[in-house]
Scaffold this active site. Structure first.
Site, PDB file in Angstrom:
ATOM      1  N   ARG A  61      -6.582  -1.589   1.566  1.00  0.00           N
ATOM      2  CA  ARG A  61      -6.157  -2.919   1.125  1.00  0.00           C
ATOM      3  C   ARG A  61      -6.875  -3.368  -0.138  1.00  0.00           C
ATOM      4  O   ARG A  61      -6.302  -4.075  -0.966  1.00  0.00           O
ATOM      5  CB  ARG A  61      -6.364  -3.929   2.258  1.00  0.00           C
ATOM      6  CG  ARG A  61      -5.470  -3.671   3.466  1.00  0.00           C
ATOM      7  CD  ARG A  61      -5.694  -4.690   4.579  1.00  0.00           C
ATOM      8  NE  ARG A  61      -4.861  -4.386   5.741  1.00  0.00           N
ATOM      9  CZ  ARG A  61      -5.247  -3.625   6.757  1.00  0.00           C
ATOM     10  NH1 ARG A  61      -6.461  -3.082   6.750  1.00  0.00           N
ATOM     11  NH2 ARG A  61      -4.434  -3.398   7.774  1.00  0.00           N
ATOM     12  N   ARG A 115      -0.366  -6.565  17.131  1.00  0.00           N
ATOM     13  CA  ARG A 115      -0.652  -5.137  17.314  1.00  0.00           C
ATOM     14  C   ARG A 115      -1.586  -4.938  18.505  1.00  0.00           C
ATOM     15  O   ARG A 115      -1.365  -4.050  19.341  1.00  0.00           O
ATOM     16  CB  ARG A 115      -1.294  -4.572  16.044  1.00  0.00           C
ATOM     17  CG  ARG A 115      -0.324  -4.346  14.896  1.00  0.00           C
ATOM     18  CD  ARG A 115      -1.057  -4.040  13.609  1.00  0.00           C
ATOM     19  NE  ARG A 115      -0.145  -3.563  12.566  1.00  0.00           N
ATOM     20  CZ  ARG A 115      -0.448  -3.493  11.281  1.00  0.00           C
ATOM     21  NH1 ARG A 115      -1.664  -3.874  10.870  1.00  0.00           N
ATOM     22  NH2 ARG A 115       0.440  -3.043  10.409  1.00  0.00           N
ATOM     23  N   HIS A 134      -8.778  -9.628   7.804  1.00  0.00           N
ATOM     24  CA  HIS A 134      -7.778  -8.553   7.839  1.00  0.00           C
ATOM     25  C   HIS A 134      -8.125  -7.470   6.822  1.00  0.00           C
ATOM     26  O   HIS A 134      -7.334  -7.144   5.951  1.00  0.00           O
ATOM     27  CB  HIS A 134      -6.397  -9.152   7.558  1.00  0.00           C
ATOM     28  CG  HIS A 134      -5.261  -8.190   7.674  1.00  0.00           C
ATOM     29  ND1 HIS A 134      -4.921  -7.566   8.859  1.00  0.00           N
ATOM     30  CD2 HIS A 134      -4.377  -7.744   6.751  1.00  0.00           C
ATOM     31  CE1 HIS A 134      -3.867  -6.779   8.654  1.00  0.00           C
ATOM     32  NE2 HIS A 134      -3.520  -6.870   7.380  1.00  0.00           N
ATOM     33  N   ARG A 146       0.822  -1.213   0.000  1.00  0.00           N
ATOM     34  CA  ARG A 146       0.000   0.000   0.000  1.00  0.00           C
ATOM     35  C   ARG A 146       0.852   1.256   0.000  1.00  0.00           C
ATOM     36  O   ARG A 146       1.958   1.282   0.527  1.00  0.00           O
ATOM     37  CB  ARG A 146      -0.899   0.029   1.239  1.00  0.00           C
ATOM     38  CG  ARG A 146      -2.126  -0.823   1.113  1.00  0.00           C
ATOM     39  CD  ARG A 146      -3.177  -0.374   2.111  1.00  0.00           C
ATOM     40  NE  ARG A 146      -2.825  -0.691   3.487  1.00  0.00           N
ATOM     41  CZ  ARG A 146      -3.416  -0.146   4.552  1.00  0.00           C
ATOM     42  NH1 ARG A 146      -4.343   0.787   4.387  1.00  0.00           N
ATOM     43  NH2 ARG A 146      -3.072  -0.507   5.767  1.00  0.00           N
ATOM     44  N   ASN A 173      -2.637  -8.027  -6.883  1.00  0.00           N
ATOM     45  CA  ASN A 173      -2.284  -9.124  -5.978  1.00  0.00           C
ATOM     46  C   ASN A 173      -3.104 -10.391  -6.203  1.00  0.00           C
ATOM     47  O   ASN A 173      -2.625 -11.498  -5.939  1.00  0.00           O
ATOM     48  CB  ASN A 173      -2.404  -8.666  -4.528  1.00  0.00           C
ATOM     49  CG  ASN A 173      -1.297  -7.696  -4.144  1.00  0.00           C
ATOM     50  OD1 ASN A 173      -0.374  -7.464  -4.919  1.00  0.00           O
ATOM     51  ND2 ASN A 173      -1.379  -7.129  -2.958  1.00  0.00           N
ATOM     52  N   ILE A 183      -0.806 -14.265   3.251  1.00  0.00           N
ATOM     53  CA  ILE A 183      -0.522 -12.993   3.910  1.00  0.00           C
ATOM     54  C   ILE A 183      -0.852 -11.826   2.983  1.00  0.00           C
ATOM     55  O   ILE A 183      -1.146 -10.718   3.422  1.00  0.00           O
ATOM     56  CB  ILE A 183       0.962 -12.940   4.329  1.00  0.00           C
ATOM     57  CG1 ILE A 183       1.271 -14.067   5.324  1.00  0.00           C
ATOM     58  CG2 ILE A 183       1.349 -11.586   4.912  1.00  0.00           C
ATOM     59  CD1 ILE A 183       2.751 -14.281   5.563  1.00  0.00           C
ATOM     60  N   THR A 184      -0.822 -12.069   1.684  1.00  0.00           N
ATOM     61  CA  THR A 184      -0.986 -11.031   0.672  1.00  0.00           C
ATOM     62  C   THR A 184      -2.339 -10.339   0.793  1.00  0.00           C
ATOM     63  O   THR A 184      -3.382 -10.995   0.820  1.00  0.00           O
ATOM     64  CB  THR A 184      -0.846 -11.645  -0.732  1.00  0.00           C
ATOM     65  OG1 THR A 184       0.413 -12.316  -0.825  1.00  0.00           O
ATOM     66  CG2 THR A 184      -0.923 -10.578  -1.803  1.00  0.00           C
ATOM     67  N   ASN A 185      -2.320  -9.021   0.835  1.00  0.00           N
ATOM     68  CA  ASN A 185      -3.549  -8.233   0.929  1.00  0.00           C
ATOM     69  C   ASN A 185      -4.220  -8.066  -0.434  1.00  0.00           C
ATOM     70  O   ASN A 185      -3.555  -8.077  -1.457  1.00  0.00           O
ATOM     71  CB  ASN A 185      -3.224  -6.846   1.502  1.00  0.00           C
ATOM     72  CG  ASN A 185      -3.139  -6.858   3.012  1.00  0.00           C
ATOM     73  OD1 ASN A 185      -3.954  -7.462   3.687  1.00  0.00           O
ATOM     74  ND2 ASN A 185      -2.137  -6.173   3.554  1.00  0.00           N
TER      75      ASN A 185
END
EC number: 1.1.1.37
Length: 232
Positions: free
Chosen positions: A57, A123, A147, A51, A64, A87-89
């Protein structure tokens, strides 16, 4: 094994191989991921564009999605029994694409496909620990919803021994949902979260391996297909 289309990947593997651990590392580059995938039990996919300020996203989907599709097609041929962590957004949609590719290849197992959302958990642990004056190692916040911005839902009421006011819940939830944007803006166009994402990916991958080796009580949150009415 490390794989990327970038020619620098074998060099990254050499760099990592100088760290004194029992792990043997090989790096592969080019269009064909097959050599890196042969014999794999776990595959983590983090490839894709990052990003930039002003993007969310979902803006990454057009690029992606194709990257994930291509990699999962190669996984389906080379190591169809592997556990796959995406994991790829944008994770909530790239996982769905991966599922459809695996279904088309006849090798889909919903118990082996995961959207990796561990970054939201670490986080959350950090932010809650800061707010409540605790060590981050004492806090474990379950996070559900995948996510993708507002779908990220930290279950703050499920943290033992910690209570929050309604305002704290609202503020924490918003910060956790927007933590990725916080990093993107702080990097001023220089990318998105990489170091914290690396730690999160390592945690998830190692948890998966421990569970596959028979360790009991290993629990991680992830974005997966359920058994309910809305399951795909």
């Amino acid at each position: 094994s490390l794989y990327d289309i970038a020619p620098v990947t074998p060099g990254v593997a050499v760099d990592l191989s100088h760290i004194p651990t029992d792990v043997k590392i090989k790096g592969f580059s080019g269009e064909d991921a097959t050599p890196a995938l042969e014999g794999a039990d776990v595959v983590l996919i983090s490839a894709g564009v990052a990003r930039k300020p002003g993007m969310d996203r979902s803006d990454l989907f057009n690029v992606n999605a194709g990257i994930v599709k291509n990699l999962v097609q190669q996984i389906a041929k080379t190591c169809p029994q592997a556990c796959i962590g995406v994991i790829t957004n944008p994770v909530n949609t790239t996982v769905a694409i991966a599922a459809e590719v695996l279904k088309k290849a006849g090798v889909y197992d919903k118990n082996k496909l995961f959207g990796v959302t561990t970054l939201d958990i670490i986080r959350s642990n950090t932010f809650v620990a800061e707010l409540k004056g605790k060590s981050a190692t004492e806090v474990e916040v379950p996070v559900i919803g995948g996510h993708s911005g507002v779908t990220i839902l930290p279950l703050l009421s499920q943290i033992p021994g910690v209570s929050f006011s309604d305002q704290e819940v609202a503020d924490l939830t918003k910060r956790i949902q927007n933590a990725g944007t916080e990093v993107v803006e702080a990097k001023a166009g220089g990318g998105s979260a990489t170091l914290s994402m690396g730690q999160a990916a390592a945690r998830f991958g190692l948890s998966l391996v421990r569970a596959m080796q028979g360790e009991k009580g290993v629990v991680e949150c992830a974005y997966v297909e359920g058994d309910g009415h809305y399951a795909r």
